[in-house]
Design a protein around this motif. Structure first.
Motif, PDB file in Angstrom:
ATOM      1  N   LEU A  23       0.837  -1.175   0.000  1.00 50.11           N
ATOM      2  CA  LEU A  23       0.000   0.000   0.000  1.00 50.11           C
ATOM      3  C   LEU A  23       0.880   1.235   0.000  1.00 50.11           C
ATOM      4  O   LEU A  23       2.000   1.213   0.490  1.00 50.11           O
ATOM      5  CB  LEU A  23      -0.901   0.003   1.251  1.00 50.11           C
ATOM      6  N   PRO A  24       0.368   2.353  -0.555  1.00 48.51           N
ATOM      7  CA  PRO A  24       1.185   3.563  -0.626  1.00 48.51           C
ATOM      8  C   PRO A  24       1.509   4.102   0.744  1.00 48.51           C
ATOM      9  O   PRO A  24       0.719   3.992   1.673  1.00 48.51           O
ATOM     10  CB  PRO A  24       0.299   4.531  -1.410  1.00 48.51           C
ATOM     11  N   GLU A  25       2.707   4.683   0.869  1.00 45.27           N
ATOM     12  CA  GLU A  25       3.102   5.286   2.129  1.00 45.27           C
ATOM     13  C   GLU A  25       2.324   6.566   2.350  1.00 45.27           C
ATOM     14  O   GLU A  25       1.773   7.154   1.441  1.00 45.27           O
ATOM     15  CB  GLU A  25       4.610   5.614   2.092  1.00 45.27           C
ATOM     16  N   GLU A  26       2.300   7.054   3.582  1.00 43.67           N
ATOM     17  CA  GLU A  26       1.566   8.259   3.934  1.00 43.67           C
ATOM     18  C   GLU A  26       2.032   9.441   3.112  1.00 43.67           C
ATOM     19  O   GLU A  26       1.286  10.315   2.761  1.00 43.67           O
ATOM     20  CB  GLU A  26       1.813   8.557   5.404  1.00 43.67           C
ATOM     21  N   ASP A  27       3.339   9.460   2.780  1.00 40.18           N
ATOM     22  CA  ASP A  27       3.836  10.602   2.023  1.00 40.18           C
ATOM     23  C   ASP A  27       3.653  10.377   0.525  1.00 40.18           C
ATOM     24  O   ASP A  27       4.040  11.195  -0.288  1.00 40.18           O
ATOM     25  CB  ASP A  27       5.322  10.848   2.319  1.00 40.18           C
ATOM     26  N   GLY A  28       3.039   9.227   0.200  1.00 37.86           N
ATOM     27  CA  GLY A  28       2.731   8.947  -1.200  1.00 37.86           C
ATOM     28  C   GLY A  28       3.951   8.727  -2.065  1.00 37.86           C
ATOM     29  O   GLY A  28       3.895   8.893  -3.265  1.00 37.86           O
ATOM     30  N   GLN A 139     -11.400  -5.087   0.695  1.00 39.09           N
ATOM     31  CA  GLN A 139     -12.061  -3.919   0.131  1.00 39.09           C
ATOM     32  C   GLN A 139     -11.723  -2.631   0.866  1.00 39.09           C
ATOM     33  O   GLN A 139     -11.366  -1.611   0.273  1.00 39.09           O
ATOM     34  CB  GLN A 139     -13.581  -4.137   0.149  1.00 39.09           C
ATOM     35  N   ALA A 140     -11.831  -2.662   2.177  1.00 39.09           N
ATOM     36  CA  ALA A 140     -11.566  -1.460   2.968  1.00 39.09           C
ATOM     37  C   ALA A 140     -10.107  -1.021   2.840  1.00 39.09           C
ATOM     38  O   ALA A 140      -9.823   0.176   2.715  1.00 39.09           O
ATOM     39  CB  ALA A 140     -11.910  -1.731   4.437  1.00 39.09           C
ATOM     40  N   ASP A 141      -9.188  -1.973   2.855  1.00 36.42           N
ATOM     41  CA  ASP A 141      -7.765  -1.637   2.737  1.00 36.42           C
ATOM     42  C   ASP A 141      -7.472  -0.954   1.401  1.00 36.42           C
ATOM     43  O   ASP A 141      -6.772   0.054   1.338  1.00 36.42           O
ATOM     44  CB  ASP A 141      -6.908  -2.906   2.851  1.00 36.42           C
ATOM     45  N   LEU A 142      -8.018  -1.511   0.341  1.00 36.69           N
ATOM     46  CA  LEU A 142      -7.763  -0.962  -0.983  1.00 36.69           C
ATOM     47  C   LEU A 142      -8.449   0.391  -1.180  1.00 36.69           C
ATOM     48  O   LEU A 142      -7.906   1.285  -1.818  1.00 36.69           O
ATOM     49  CB  LEU A 142      -8.220  -1.951  -2.053  1.00 36.69           C
ATOM     50  N   ASP A 143      -9.633   0.532  -0.627  1.00 34.96           N
ATOM     51  CA  ASP A 143     -10.325   1.818  -0.729  1.00 34.96           C
ATOM     52  C   ASP A 143      -9.496   2.906  -0.053  1.00 34.96           C
ATOM     53  O   ASP A 143      -9.371   4.018  -0.557  1.00 34.96           O
ATOM     54  CB  ASP A 143     -11.704   1.741  -0.061  1.00 34.96           C
ATOM     55  N   GLY A 144      -8.924   2.558   1.088  1.00 33.54           N
ATOM     56  CA  GLY A 144      -8.103   3.533   1.800  1.00 33.54           C
ATOM     57  C   GLY A 144      -6.860   3.905   1.011  1.00 33.54           C
ATOM     58  O   GLY A 144      -6.472   5.074   0.938  1.00 33.54           O
ATOM     59  N   ALA A 145      -6.256   2.916   0.382  1.00 31.94           N
ATOM     60  CA  ALA A 145      -5.024   3.162  -0.375  1.00 31.94           C
ATOM     61  C   ALA A 145      -5.278   4.003  -1.618  1.00 31.94           C
ATOM     62  O   ALA A 145      -4.555   4.954  -1.904  1.00 31.94           O
ATOM     63  CB  ALA A 145      -4.386   1.832  -0.778  1.00 31.94           C
ATOM     64  N   TYR A 146      -6.318   3.666  -2.358  1.00 33.78           N
ATOM     65  CA  TYR A 146      -6.576   4.341  -3.621  1.00 33.78           C
ATOM     66  C   TYR A 146      -7.332   5.657  -3.498  1.00 33.78           C
ATOM     67  O   TYR A 146      -7.496   6.373  -4.487  1.00 33.78           O
ATOM     68  CB  TYR A 146      -7.312   3.405  -4.571  1.00 33.78           C
TER      69      TYR A 146
END
Length: 267
Positions: A23-28, A139-146
């Motif tokens: 998943l992407p880091e907080e700083d993207g 689903q929730a994890d990916l929604d948060g990432a994207y």
């Protein structure tokens, strides 16, 4: 289109991997060979998009008898290193080792597509590619990432995952080969080696389209009449030596992306 139906769906999307998705880091800041904003994204996108196209095309219904055990009529007589396979386009993902490899290759294509940046398409992908007992949790994890604003801004997209005017968002995965490292009637472990294209094409792009190489190992289970992802792990490479070729202009890249449609079926 019912993505959950392996034998009757004709959709264009696949699903995503599971617990080891980068998943992407907080700083993207994605890692992409010197372009931090693209690399991390490619990992997430690469995994997600790959599954979209794969599932849709492979789920186009048909008669499974042709690819079932004993149905050798469609199997080409080839060497171990040559492209091989029955015709999943007609029969879906066969319930055997080859079927598992076909599913993994196509899921990789779907998970690496730009469809993962659209909420509705992403949900369709996840519900199609993942096993039912895994999809809800992912689903929730990916929604948060994207949907991370910082993440999207870092790769040059707006809050809805859209490219700026005059630019084209590119996210494609191209499988090079597959290898089954374990296989049984209900479980399979398949490695997919692929290259991916990711970035924004256009004269004003600060994230030009670049190339990366990965190998993703998928854990698959046979459920509800088809192969579904329960987990996956991604690593860099193998990476070939690049040739001394001049990079295309932004206009040429945009034209190519618009004129050459990506594949929805990989094996």
């Amino acid at each position: 289109m019912s993505l959950g139906d392996d034998h009757h769906s004709s959709g264009d999307y696949g699903g995503a991997g599971q617990t080891r998705l980068r998943l992407p880091e907080e700083d993207g800041g994605p890692r992409r060979g010197g372009r931090s904003s693209s690399r991390s994204l490619v990992t997430v996108v690469g995994v997600v998009v790959l599954l979209i196209a794969a599932i849709a095309f492979a789920n186009r219904g048909g008669d499974d008898s042709a690819s079932a055990e004993g149905g050798d009529g469609n199997k080409p007589k080839t060497s171990a290193t040559a492209p091989t396979g029955t015709r999943p386009v007609q029969s879906g993902f066969a319930h055997d080792e080859q079927g598992a490899q076909s599913a993994a290759a196509n899921y990789a294509v779907a998970l690496g597509s730009d469809g993962m940046f659209d909420k509705a398409k992403r949900h369709e992908i996840v519900n199609t590619v993942y096993a039912p007992d895994v999809a809800a949790a992912r689903q929730a994890d990916l929604d948060g990432a994207y949907s991370s604003q910082k993440f999207l801004a870092n790769i040059g997209l707006d809050k809805n995952g859209k490219a700026p005017a005059g630019q084209t968002f590119v996210s494609r995965v191209i499988p090079v080969g597959t290898k089954a490292t374990a296989s049984s009637a209900e479980k399979a472990t398949v490695e997919v080696w692929y290259t991916s294209l990711f970035g924004l094409s256009g004269g004003s792009s600060t994230n030009p389209v670049t190339e990366s190489w990965y190998t993703t190992t998928y854990q698959l289970t046979w459920t509800n009449g088809g192969w579904r992802v329960t987990d996956f792990e991604q690593k860099d490479g193998p990476v070939p030596v690049g040739r001394d070729q001049r990079a295309s202009t932004a206009d040429d890249m945009t034209k190519a992306v618009e004129e050459y449609g990506g594949f929805t079926y990989a094996r």
